[in-house]
Design an enzyme around this catalytic site. Structure first.
Site, PDB file in Angstrom:
ATOM      1  N   TYR A  97       0.827  -1.084   0.128  1.00 58.98           N
ATOM      2  CA  TYR A  97       0.004  -0.073   0.007  1.00 58.98           C
ATOM      3  C   TYR A  97       0.947   1.014   0.094  1.00 58.98           C
ATOM      4  O   TYR A  97       0.200   2.310   0.209  1.00 58.98           O
ATOM      5  CB  TYR A  97      -0.943  -0.127   1.225  1.00 58.98           C
ATOM      6  CG  TYR A  97      -0.209  -0.393   2.502  1.00 58.98           C
ATOM      7  CD1 TYR A  97       0.524   0.533   3.286  1.00 58.98           C
ATOM      8  CD2 TYR A  97      -0.222  -1.552   3.043  1.00 58.98           C
ATOM      9  CE1 TYR A  97       1.144   0.597   4.466  1.00 58.98           C
ATOM     10  CE2 TYR A  97       0.328  -1.633   4.279  1.00 58.98           C
ATOM     11  CZ  TYR A  97       1.098  -0.810   4.921  1.00 58.98           C
ATOM     12  OH  TYR A  97       1.518  -1.016   6.082  1.00 58.98           O
ATOM     13  N   GLY A  98       2.268   1.124  -0.009  1.00 59.68           N
ATOM     14  CA  GLY A  98       2.915   2.361  -0.098  1.00 59.68           C
ATOM     15  C   GLY A  98       4.115   2.189  -1.020  1.00 59.68           C
ATOM     16  O   GLY A  98       3.877   2.167  -2.165  1.00 59.68           O
ATOM     17  N   THR A  99       5.456   2.300  -0.579  1.00 57.25           N
ATOM     18  CA  THR A  99       6.456   2.400  -1.510  1.00 57.25           C
ATOM     19  C   THR A  99       6.802   0.928  -2.182  1.00 57.25           C
ATOM     20  O   THR A  99       7.591   1.116  -3.204  1.00 57.25           O
ATOM     21  CB  THR A  99       7.745   2.703  -0.771  1.00 57.25           C
ATOM     22  OG1 THR A  99       8.170   1.642   0.035  1.00 57.25           O
ATOM     23  CG2 THR A  99       7.534   4.240  -0.005  1.00 57.25           C
ATOM     24  N   LEU A 100       6.051  -0.088  -1.988  1.00 61.21           N
ATOM     25  CA  LEU A 100       5.889  -1.392  -2.621  1.00 61.21           C
ATOM     26  C   LEU A 100       5.191  -1.241  -3.828  1.00 61.21           C
ATOM     27  O   LEU A 100       5.068  -2.374  -4.803  1.00 61.21           O
ATOM     28  CB  LEU A 100       6.022  -2.409  -1.774  1.00 61.21           C
ATOM     29  CG  LEU A 100       7.165  -2.713  -0.769  1.00 61.21           C
ATOM     30  CD1 LEU A 100       6.681  -3.689   0.222  1.00 61.21           C
ATOM     31  CD2 LEU A 100       8.429  -3.461  -1.561  1.00 61.21           C
ATOM     32  N   GLU A 113      10.604  -3.939   5.978  1.00 60.80           N
ATOM     33  CA  GLU A 113       9.824  -3.762   6.965  1.00 60.80           C
ATOM     34  C   GLU A 113       9.984  -3.647   8.422  1.00 60.80           C
ATOM     35  O   GLU A 113       9.231  -3.620   9.255  1.00 60.80           O
ATOM     36  CB  GLU A 113       8.568  -4.378   6.797  1.00 60.80           C
ATOM     37  CG  GLU A 113       7.694  -4.259   5.375  1.00 60.80           C
ATOM     38  CD  GLU A 113       7.591  -3.100   4.745  1.00 60.80           C
ATOM     39  OE1 GLU A 113       7.488  -2.024   5.534  1.00 60.80           O
ATOM     40  OE2 GLU A 113       6.944  -2.955   3.880  1.00 60.80           O
TER      41      GLU A 113
END
Length: 147
Positions: free
Chosen positions: A8-11, A79
């Site tokens: 849901y972000g930088t991935l 993470e």
């Protein structure tokens, strides 16, 4: 247990960590949503925090079979997730996410803010009210102060 990842972000595809960690290791990437959680800005990267009624927008990423184990280890390291370690920033959990394309439910790995991080975000964080880190409709908590 071999499961896809909900990112849901930088991935997410097109984001910097997707290129660095996922490119060439996935067999499928598709828009999806996670209900029962909200997003907070890290800043610089987001944290999903469980919350009834919330929705997080992201992507369901399925690893290539021969890349799965190495990718799981790599994402845990990225993470800063170590099972049972109270210093972990995130916790990895199995959740049901919904494919945007056809509405089907899929079980996937999701990285949530670890409980101490989540508690801090709930009191001082910047909530991404639209649930989409890419567009970052954010709202600061009244007690938030830049650190």
């Amino acid at each position: 247990m071999t499961l896809p990842f909900f990112v849901y972000g930088t991935l997410r595809p097109g984001e910097p960590n997707h290129d660095a960690f996922l490119r060439g290791r996935t067999g499928a990437e598709e828009p999806a949503r996670l209900t029962g959680a909200v997003l907070y800005d890290g800043p610089g990267y987001p944290y999903a925090v469980p919350e009834p009624g919330g929705v997080v927008r992201g992507d369901l990423v399925t690893a290539l079979p021969d890349a799965y184990e190495a990718l799981l280890t790599t994402l845990d390291e990225l993470e800063e997730y170590v099972p049972g370690d109270p210093r972990s920033l995130y916790e990895r959990a199995v959740c049901e996410v919904t494919r945007e394309t056809d509405g089907t439910a899929v079980r996937a790995w999701v990285y949530f803010a670890a409980p101490p991080v989540a508690a801090s975000l709930r009191t001082r964080g910047t909530r991404i009210t639209n649930g989409d880190w890419r567009t970052r409709g954010g709202e600061r908590h009244p007690g938030y102060a830049e650190g």
